[in-house]
Design a protein around this motif. Structure first.
Motif, PDB file in Angstrom:
ATOM      1  N   GLY A 193      -8.000  -4.305   4.200  1.00 59.02           N
ATOM      2  CA  GLY A 193      -9.457  -4.240   4.303  1.00 59.02           C
ATOM      3  C   GLY A 193      -9.921  -3.934   5.715  1.00 59.02           C
ATOM      4  O   GLY A 193     -11.066  -3.513   5.917  1.00 59.02           O
ATOM      5  N   SER A 194      -9.040  -4.143   6.697  1.00 63.42           N
ATOM      6  CA  SER A 194      -9.352  -3.757   8.079  1.00 63.42           C
ATOM      7  C   SER A 194      -9.110  -2.280   8.317  1.00 63.42           C
ATOM      8  O   SER A 194      -9.592  -1.710   9.288  1.00 63.42           O
ATOM      9  CB  SER A 194      -8.494  -4.565   9.063  1.00 63.42           C
ATOM     10  OG  SER A 194      -8.806  -5.929   9.020  1.00 63.42           O
ATOM     11  N   VAL A 195      -8.341  -1.653   7.430  1.00 62.19           N
ATOM     12  CA  VAL A 195      -8.022  -0.233   7.576  1.00 62.19           C
ATOM     13  C   VAL A 195      -9.090   0.628   6.913  1.00 62.19           C
ATOM     14  O   VAL A 195      -9.564   1.615   7.489  1.00 62.19           O
ATOM     15  CB  VAL A 195      -6.641   0.069   6.949  1.00 62.19           C
ATOM     16  CG1 VAL A 195      -6.304   1.555   7.065  1.00 62.19           C
ATOM     17  CG2 VAL A 195      -5.567  -0.778   7.610  1.00 62.19           C
ATOM     18  N   VAL A 196      -9.462   0.255   5.693  1.00 64.82           N
ATOM     19  CA  VAL A 196     -10.499   0.978   4.942  1.00 64.82           C
ATOM     20  C   VAL A 196     -11.559  -0.025   4.519  1.00 64.82           C
ATOM     21  O   VAL A 196     -11.236  -1.058   3.926  1.00 64.82           O
ATOM     22  CB  VAL A 196      -9.901   1.679   3.699  1.00 64.82           C
ATOM     23  CG1 VAL A 196     -10.995   2.350   2.874  1.00 64.82           C
ATOM     24  CG2 VAL A 196      -8.841   2.697   4.127  1.00 64.82           C
ATOM     25  N   ALA A 197     -12.801   0.279   4.812  1.00 65.71           N
ATOM     26  CA  ALA A 197     -13.877  -0.684   4.565  1.00 65.71           C
ATOM     27  C   ALA A 197     -14.113  -0.944   3.082  1.00 65.71           C
ATOM     28  O   ALA A 197     -14.495  -2.050   2.703  1.00 65.71           O
ATOM     29  CB  ALA A 197     -15.173  -0.192   5.220  1.00 65.71           C
ATOM     30  N   ALA A 198     -13.907   0.051   2.232  1.00 67.50           N
ATOM     31  CA  ALA A 198     -14.175  -0.114   0.800  1.00 67.50           C
ATOM     32  C   ALA A 198     -13.278  -1.209   0.224  1.00 67.50           C
ATOM     33  O   ALA A 198     -12.051  -1.109   0.326  1.00 67.50           O
ATOM     34  CB  ALA A 198     -13.940   1.198   0.067  1.00 67.50           C
ATOM     35  N   PRO A 199     -13.838  -2.256  -0.391  1.00 63.97           N
ATOM     36  CA  PRO A 199     -13.018  -3.365  -0.896  1.00 63.97           C
ATOM     37  C   PRO A 199     -11.965  -2.954  -1.904  1.00 63.97           C
ATOM     38  O   PRO A 199     -10.895  -3.564  -1.985  1.00 63.97           O
ATOM     39  CB  PRO A 199     -14.063  -4.302  -1.526  1.00 63.97           C
ATOM     40  CG  PRO A 199     -15.352  -3.962  -0.871  1.00 63.97           C
ATOM     41  CD  PRO A 199     -15.281  -2.495  -0.586  1.00 63.97           C
ATOM     42  N   TRP A 200     -12.242  -1.917  -2.690  1.00 63.97           N
ATOM     43  CA  TRP A 200     -11.304  -1.511  -3.729  1.00 63.97           C
ATOM     44  C   TRP A 200      -9.977  -1.044  -3.150  1.00 63.97           C
ATOM     45  O   TRP A 200      -8.934  -1.119  -3.818  1.00 63.97           O
ATOM     46  CB  TRP A 200     -11.903  -0.407  -4.601  1.00 63.97           C
ATOM     47  CG  TRP A 200     -12.257   0.854  -3.861  1.00 63.97           C
ATOM     48  CD1 TRP A 200     -13.476   1.216  -3.384  1.00 63.97           C
ATOM     49  CD2 TRP A 200     -11.359   1.918  -3.487  1.00 63.97           C
ATOM     50  NE1 TRP A 200     -13.415   2.436  -2.733  1.00 63.97           N
ATOM     51  CE2 TRP A 200     -12.114   2.880  -2.787  1.00 63.97           C
ATOM     52  CE3 TRP A 200      -9.993   2.139  -3.673  1.00 63.97           C
ATOM     53  CZ2 TRP A 200     -11.561   4.049  -2.267  1.00 63.97           C
ATOM     54  CZ3 TRP A 200      -9.435   3.304  -3.150  1.00 63.97           C
ATOM     55  CH2 TRP A 200     -10.224   4.237  -2.466  1.00 63.97           C
ATOM     56  N   PHE A 201      -9.981  -0.570  -1.895  1.00 63.06           N
ATOM     57  CA  PHE A 201      -8.753  -0.020  -1.320  1.00 63.06           C
ATOM     58  C   PHE A 201      -7.682  -1.101  -1.186  1.00 63.06           C
ATOM     59  O   PHE A 201      -6.534  -0.919  -1.600  1.00 63.06           O
ATOM     60  CB  PHE A 201      -9.033   0.612   0.042  1.00 63.06           C
ATOM     61  CG  PHE A 201      -7.790   1.113   0.730  1.00 63.06           C
ATOM     62  CD1 PHE A 201      -7.200   2.296   0.321  1.00 63.06           C
ATOM     63  CD2 PHE A 201      -7.207   0.399   1.765  1.00 63.06           C
ATOM     64  CE1 PHE A 201      -6.035   2.764   0.939  1.00 63.06           C
ATOM     65  CE2 PHE A 201      -6.056   0.859   2.395  1.00 63.06           C
ATOM     66  CZ  PHE A 201      -5.466   2.047   1.979  1.00 63.06           C
ATOM     67  N   GLY A 202      -8.044  -2.227  -0.600  1.00 59.62           N
ATOM     68  CA  GLY A 202      -7.085  -3.311  -0.440  1.00 59.62           C
ATOM     69  C   GLY A 202      -6.614  -3.853  -1.775  1.00 59.62           C
ATOM     70  O   GLY A 202      -5.431  -4.169  -1.949  1.00 59.62           O
ATOM     71  N   VAL A 203      -7.532  -3.962  -2.731  1.00 56.03           N
ATOM     72  CA  VAL A 203      -7.185  -4.467  -4.072  1.00 56.03           C
ATOM     73  C   VAL A 203      -6.188  -3.523  -4.743  1.00 56.03           C
ATOM     74  O   VAL A 203      -5.154  -3.958  -5.282  1.00 56.03           O
ATOM     75  CB  VAL A 203      -8.456  -4.613  -4.927  1.00 56.03           C
ATOM     76  CG1 VAL A 203      -8.099  -4.913  -6.377  1.00 56.03           C
ATOM     77  CG2 VAL A 203      -9.354  -5.715  -4.361  1.00 56.03           C
ATOM     78  N   LEU A 204      -6.486  -2.233  -4.711  1.00 55.77           N
ATOM     79  CA  LEU A 204      -5.629  -1.243  -5.371  1.00 55.77           C
ATOM     80  C   LEU A 204      -4.273  -1.126  -4.678  1.00 55.77           C
ATOM     81  O   LEU A 204      -3.214  -1.122  -5.328  1.00 55.77           O
ATOM     82  CB  LEU A 204      -6.335   0.114  -5.377  1.00 55.77           C
ATOM     83  CG  LEU A 204      -5.669   1.244  -6.164  1.00 55.77           C
ATOM     84  CD1 LEU A 204      -5.640   0.909  -7.644  1.00 55.77           C
ATOM     85  CD2 LEU A 204      -6.421   2.556  -5.934  1.00 55.77           C
ATOM     86  N   ALA A 205      -4.291  -1.046  -3.345  1.00 56.83           N
ATOM     87  CA  ALA A 205      -3.045  -0.865  -2.604  1.00 56.83           C
ATOM     88  C   ALA A 205      -2.139  -2.082  -2.730  1.00 56.83           C
ATOM     89  O   ALA A 205      -0.921  -1.953  -2.884  1.00 56.83           O
ATOM     90  CB  ALA A 205      -3.349  -0.582  -1.136  1.00 56.83           C
ATOM     91  N   SER A 206      -2.709  -3.273  -2.676  1.00 53.68           N
ATOM     92  CA  SER A 206      -1.881  -4.483  -2.787  1.00 53.68           C
ATOM     93  C   SER A 206      -1.280  -4.604  -4.183  1.00 53.68           C
ATOM     94  O   SER A 206      -0.145  -5.065  -4.343  1.00 53.68           O
ATOM     95  CB  SER A 206      -2.703  -5.726  -2.449  1.00 53.68           C
ATOM     96  OG  SER A 206      -3.718  -5.952  -3.413  1.00 53.68           O
TER      97      SER A 206
END
Length: 311
Positions: A193-206
């Motif tokens: 979430g520190s890399v990409v602001a959009a919350p979905w990015f961390g959820v999807l990548a993790s």
């Protein structure tokens, strides 16, 4: 005009008010570089430390009384979960993920580890209990439906030493499940979430990393695990904490290993590499059902989904 630098900005250890869970670390000023470094360091430490701690624990037990068996054979049986000691050592090895994530939060991001738990910085115990009470009938009920749909119910055939396996599962599987949630849905979601602001990015990548970490698996089993990671990540984002995801993971793993001990073996569950599309559909349906119920209960209980104020 003076060229002297001004006083250094105060270190912001507390997430900004209004931040959603995936943005808690980002809101303190931790940028993309630290997010990438943190995510890579977390994965590397996972790969190095979890098996090392497992082997250390197994070596200690072996040296205390199992030396009649060569350590290589003892270790192979243990890591395959063919012995209760192996279950305990494997789960405790994964529990090292909790201190790893806590140290990364402090040393790399200068943020208190308590913000891994929720947007209020502490566990919401009532909500956690409610999610546990929801998870048991939801996941067990869907599993029963899948068995009935398959038409070939498993035979009640407890493995040798089933009582010891059940004790090992009940005592240590929750530690393993919570540790994985702290790692995948906690630290990785916030670091990414520190890399990409959009919350979905961390959820999807993790969720993708979570599924890939299970290594050998067919497409349906990969999709099953990816769906679990996605549902858990969405719950963390939309409920503001790890409670619902932890409850789902704990109940899922305890049920899976306990049923395996009573109908086959824990080692078979550990070695699972493929499932069929029908099993995947039922599993994903169970995760989705639980996610919706946990979200609705969270709304009913008015759990915070954003950081309220610095404390």
């Amino acid at each position: 005009m003076s060229l002297a630098a001004g006083p250094p900005a105060p270190l912001r250890l507390v997430p900004a008010a209004g931040s959603e869970y995936p943005a808690l670390v980002r809101s303190t000023g931790s940028g993309a570089v630290r997010g990438v470094v943190g995510a890579l360091a977390a994965v590397a430490l996972f790969v190095l430390l979890a098996p090392a701690l497992t082997q250390l624990l197994l070596g200690a037990v072996w040296s205390l009384g199992e030396q009649a068996v060569p350590f290589a054979d003892y270790h192979a049986d243990a890591v395959a979960y063919r012995t209760p000691v192996g279950v305990v050592a494997g789960h405790l090895g994964l529990a090292v993920l909790v201190p790893v994530c806590c140290l990364l939060m402090v040393l790399l991001h200068s943020v208190g580890p308590r913000w891994l738990v929720s947007v209020v910085g502490t566990p919401r115990w009532r909500y956690l209990l409610a999610c546990l009470l929801l998870a048991l009938p939801a996941l067990a009920g869907v599993h029963l439906l899948s068995v009935l749909a398959a038409g070939t119910p498993p035979q009640w055939q407890p493995q040798q030493g089933a009582a010891w396996f059940l004790l090992a599962v009940l005592l240590t599987s929750p530690l393993q499940a919570v540790a994985e949630e702290v790692f995948f849905r906690g630290y990785l979601v916030q670091a990414l979430g520190s890399v990409v602001a959009a919350p979905w990015f961390g959820v999807l990548a993790s969720a993708l990393v979570f599924a890939l970490f299970h290594l050998d698996q067919n497409l349906w089993l990969f999709l099953d695990r990816f769906a679990f990671g996605l549902a858990a990540g969405l719950l963390v984002w939309r409920t503001g904490g790890l409670e619902a995801a932890c409850a789902a993971h704990v109940v899922n793993n305890v049920l899976a290993f306990s049923l395996a001990a009573l109908t086959g073996s824990v080692a078979e569950a550990r070695a699972l590499q493929q499932i069929g599309p029908l099993d995947a559909v039922f599993d994903v349906g169970g995760f989705a059902l639980l996610a919706v119920l946990a979200w609705l209960v969270g709304r009913r209980m008015a759990v915070h989904t954003r950081a309220e104020r610095p404390v």
